[in-house]
Design a protein around this motif. Structure first.
Motif, PDB file in Angstrom:
ATOM      1  N   SER A  99       4.049  13.297   7.928  1.00  0.00           N
ATOM      2  CA  SER A  99       3.444  12.686   6.845  1.00  0.00           C
ATOM      3  C   SER A  99       3.910  11.154   6.657  1.00  0.00           C
ATOM      4  O   SER A  99       3.360  10.166   6.484  1.00  0.00           O
ATOM      5  CB  SER A  99       3.592  13.257   5.358  1.00  0.00           C
ATOM      6  OG  SER A  99       2.806  14.368   5.321  1.00  0.00           O
ATOM      7  N   PHE A 100       5.369  10.970   7.016  1.00  0.00           N
ATOM      8  CA  PHE A 100       5.647   9.578   6.935  1.00  0.00           C
ATOM      9  C   PHE A 100       5.349   8.966   8.040  1.00  0.00           C
ATOM     10  O   PHE A 100       4.901   7.381   7.780  1.00  0.00           O
ATOM     11  CB  PHE A 100       7.445   9.877   6.958  1.00  0.00           C
ATOM     12  CG  PHE A 100       8.232   8.654   7.090  1.00  0.00           C
ATOM     13  CD1 PHE A 100       8.549   7.858   5.814  1.00  0.00           C
ATOM     14  CD2 PHE A 100       8.504   8.223   8.553  1.00  0.00           C
ATOM     15  CE1 PHE A 100       9.385   6.814   5.974  1.00  0.00           C
ATOM     16  CE2 PHE A 100       9.323   6.854   8.271  1.00  0.00           C
ATOM     17  CZ  PHE A 100       9.510   6.211   7.169  1.00  0.00           C
ATOM     18  N   SER A 101       5.332   9.309   9.149  1.00  0.00           N
ATOM     19  CA  SER A 101       4.476   8.587  10.421  1.00  0.00           C
ATOM     20  C   SER A 101       3.316   8.156  10.139  1.00  0.00           C
ATOM     21  O   SER A 101       2.940   6.983  10.259  1.00  0.00           O
ATOM     22  CB  SER A 101       4.637   9.590  11.655  1.00  0.00           C
ATOM     23  OG  SER A 101       6.144   9.681  11.977  1.00  0.00           O
ATOM     24  N   ARG A 102       2.511   9.237   9.500  1.00  0.00           N
ATOM     25  CA  ARG A 102       0.930   8.708   9.258  1.00  0.00           C
ATOM     26  C   ARG A 102       0.835   7.706   8.229  1.00  0.00           C
ATOM     27  O   ARG A 102       0.170   6.708   8.516  1.00  0.00           O
ATOM     28  CB  ARG A 102       0.279  10.162   8.698  1.00  0.00           C
ATOM     29  CG  ARG A 102      -1.135   9.827   8.308  1.00  0.00           C
ATOM     30  CD  ARG A 102      -2.006   9.672   9.700  1.00  0.00           C
ATOM     31  NE  ARG A 102      -3.464   9.470   9.113  1.00  0.00           N
ATOM     32  CZ  ARG A 102      -4.454   9.061   9.619  1.00  0.00           C
ATOM     33  NH1 ARG A 102      -3.900   8.387  10.948  1.00  0.00           N
ATOM     34  NH2 ARG A 102      -5.439   8.698   9.153  1.00  0.00           N
ATOM     35  N   ASP A 122      -0.805  -1.269   7.163  1.00  0.00           N
ATOM     36  CA  ASP A 122      -1.329  -2.291   6.870  1.00  0.00           C
ATOM     37  C   ASP A 122      -3.140  -2.182   7.296  1.00  0.00           C
ATOM     38  O   ASP A 122      -3.559  -3.075   7.722  1.00  0.00           O
ATOM     39  CB  ASP A 122      -0.758  -3.469   7.899  1.00  0.00           C
ATOM     40  CG  ASP A 122       0.583  -3.735   7.819  1.00  0.00           C
ATOM     41  OD1 ASP A 122       0.905  -3.941   6.558  1.00  0.00           O
ATOM     42  OD2 ASP A 122       1.393  -3.999   8.633  1.00  0.00           O
ATOM     43  N   THR A 123      -3.380  -0.879   7.058  1.00  0.00           N
ATOM     44  CA  THR A 123      -4.775  -0.637   7.310  1.00  0.00           C
ATOM     45  C   THR A 123      -5.519  -0.659   6.136  1.00  0.00           C
ATOM     46  O   THR A 123      -5.513   0.035   5.148  1.00  0.00           O
ATOM     47  CB  THR A 123      -4.867   0.736   8.088  1.00  0.00           C
ATOM     48  OG1 THR A 123      -3.922   0.928   9.239  1.00  0.00           O
ATOM     49  CG2 THR A 123      -6.171   1.143   8.507  1.00  0.00           C
ATOM     50  N   PRO A 124      -6.517  -1.584   6.042  1.00  0.00           N
ATOM     51  CA  PRO A 124      -7.494  -1.524   4.878  1.00  0.00           C
ATOM     52  C   PRO A 124      -8.247  -0.161   4.870  1.00  0.00           C
ATOM     53  O   PRO A 124      -8.493   0.473   5.870  1.00  0.00           O
ATOM     54  CB  PRO A 124      -8.470  -2.624   5.189  1.00  0.00           C
ATOM     55  CG  PRO A 124      -7.733  -3.613   6.028  1.00  0.00           C
ATOM     56  CD  PRO A 124      -6.851  -2.640   7.055  1.00  0.00           C
ATOM     57  N   GLY A 125      -8.605   0.496   3.610  1.00  0.00           N
ATOM     58  CA  GLY A 125      -8.998   1.710   3.366  1.00  0.00           C
ATOM     59  C   GLY A 125      -8.161   2.793   3.433  1.00  0.00           C
ATOM     60  O   GLY A 125      -8.444   3.817   2.970  1.00  0.00           O
ATOM     61  N   ARG A 126      -6.925   2.566   3.492  1.00  0.00           N
ATOM     62  CA  ARG A 126      -5.956   3.602   3.624  1.00  0.00           C
ATOM     63  C   ARG A 126      -5.931   4.431   2.333  1.00  0.00           C
ATOM     64  O   ARG A 126      -5.328   5.685   2.277  1.00  0.00           O
ATOM     65  CB  ARG A 126      -4.350   3.157   3.694  1.00  0.00           C
ATOM     66  CG  ARG A 126      -4.026   2.150   2.787  1.00  0.00           C
ATOM     67  CD  ARG A 126      -2.442   1.678   2.959  1.00  0.00           C
ATOM     68  NE  ARG A 126      -1.806   1.145   1.826  1.00  0.00           N
ATOM     69  CZ  ARG A 126      -0.729   0.560   1.862  1.00  0.00           C
ATOM     70  NH1 ARG A 126       0.155   0.869   2.813  1.00  0.00           N
ATOM     71  NH2 ARG A 126      -0.365   0.068   0.550  1.00  0.00           N
ATOM     72  N   LYS A 145      -5.909  11.400   2.287  1.00  0.00           N
ATOM     73  CA  LYS A 145      -5.517  12.403   1.616  1.00  0.00           C
ATOM     74  C   LYS A 145      -4.126  12.219   1.098  1.00  0.00           C
ATOM     75  O   LYS A 145      -3.289  11.886   1.900  1.00  0.00           O
ATOM     76  CB  LYS A 145      -5.248  13.897   2.358  1.00  0.00           C
ATOM     77  CG  LYS A 145      -6.732  14.405   2.497  1.00  0.00           C
ATOM     78  CD  LYS A 145      -6.551  15.977   3.247  1.00  0.00           C
ATOM     79  CE  LYS A 145      -5.168  16.412   3.498  1.00  0.00           C
ATOM     80  NZ  LYS A 145      -4.915  17.401   4.384  1.00  0.00           N
ATOM     81  N   PRO A 146      -3.573  12.614  -0.076  1.00  0.00           N
ATOM     82  CA  PRO A 146      -2.293  12.611  -0.419  1.00  0.00           C
ATOM     83  C   PRO A 146      -1.486  13.307   0.223  1.00  0.00           C
ATOM     84  O   PRO A 146      -1.680  14.335   0.897  1.00  0.00           O
ATOM     85  CB  PRO A 146      -2.309  13.165  -2.060  1.00  0.00           C
ATOM     86  CG  PRO A 146      -3.673  13.438  -2.318  1.00  0.00           C
ATOM     87  CD  PRO A 146      -4.534  13.303  -1.058  1.00  0.00           C
ATOM     88  N   TYR A 147      -0.043  12.828   0.234  1.00  0.00           N
ATOM     89  CA  TYR A 147       0.909  13.637   1.142  1.00  0.00           C
ATOM     90  C   TYR A 147       1.687  14.366   0.141  1.00  0.00           C
ATOM     91  O   TYR A 147       2.052  13.816  -0.932  1.00  0.00           O
ATOM     92  CB  TYR A 147       1.721  12.682   1.639  1.00  0.00           C
ATOM     93  CG  TYR A 147       0.956  11.587   2.608  1.00  0.00           C
ATOM     94  CD1 TYR A 147       0.570  11.890   3.705  1.00  0.00           C
ATOM     95  CD2 TYR A 147       1.061  10.291   2.292  1.00  0.00           C
ATOM     96  CE1 TYR A 147      -0.060  10.939   4.732  1.00  0.00           C
ATOM     97  CE2 TYR A 147       0.323   9.301   2.980  1.00  0.00           C
ATOM     98  CZ  TYR A 147      -0.216   9.703   4.196  1.00  0.00           C
ATOM     99  OH  TYR A 147      -1.026   8.656   5.107  1.00  0.00           O
TER     100      TYR A 147
END
Length: 154
Positions: free
Chosen positions: A64-67, A73-77, A81-83
């Motif tokens: 989850s941390f890596s994801r 910096d990705t728009p739409g992030r 899903k919640p972690y």
């Protein structure tokens, strides 16, 4: 209307010089085994348009941390899903302790800290997140944070 923890409760200043440890304003890694993100645990203030927030640290799995880091910096992030995570900030204004409460970390648009949602339990912090707090309670919290006599737990 905001108080923040500078590091997870398990961080020790001696870790700062270790190659496999990192503490930034948003992320923390301890011995390349424990991963944390900083988010906002928000509580509505009753009879106002205000929100009180705690800047807290949540431990995440490595995946989850890596994801979350990959999407930083990705728009739409915010559609991610919640972690699942564990609260790793002990807020002294609460009893019992808040350390290790179950959470869900919701990504927000780029430039905004994640929203930390507590599992809906009967813990006083979880109840306050669901039902809100009064301005008098905000003052109580401020007093406990500024003057932590004893341990200041409610």
């Amino acid at each position: 209307m905001n108080y923040t923890a500078e590091a997870p409760a398990v961080w020790d200043p001696s870790f700062a010089d270790a190659d496999n440890c990192l503490l930034s304003t948003d992320q923390c890694v301890i011995h390349a085994q424990h991963y944390f993100v900083k988010g906002l645990l928000e509580i509505p203030v009753i009879d106002s348009d205000e929100v009180f927030s705690w800047g807290v640290w949540v431990s995440l799995s490595r995946e989850s941390f890596s994801r979350a880091a990959d999407l930083r910096d990705t728009p739409g992030r915010e559609s991610e899903k919640p972690y699942f995570g564990w609260l790793t900030t002990d807020l002294l204004a609460y009893s019992p302790a808040t350390f290790n409460l179950k959470t869900r970390v919701h990504s927000r648009p780029v430039g905004q800290r994640p929203f930390v949602e507590l599992e809906p339990t009967d813990h006083p912090l979880a109840v306050e997140q669901r039902t809100g707090i009064t301005l008098d309670r905000v003052r109580e919290i401020a007093a406990a944070v500024i003057h932590p006599a004893g341990d200041g737990r409610r």
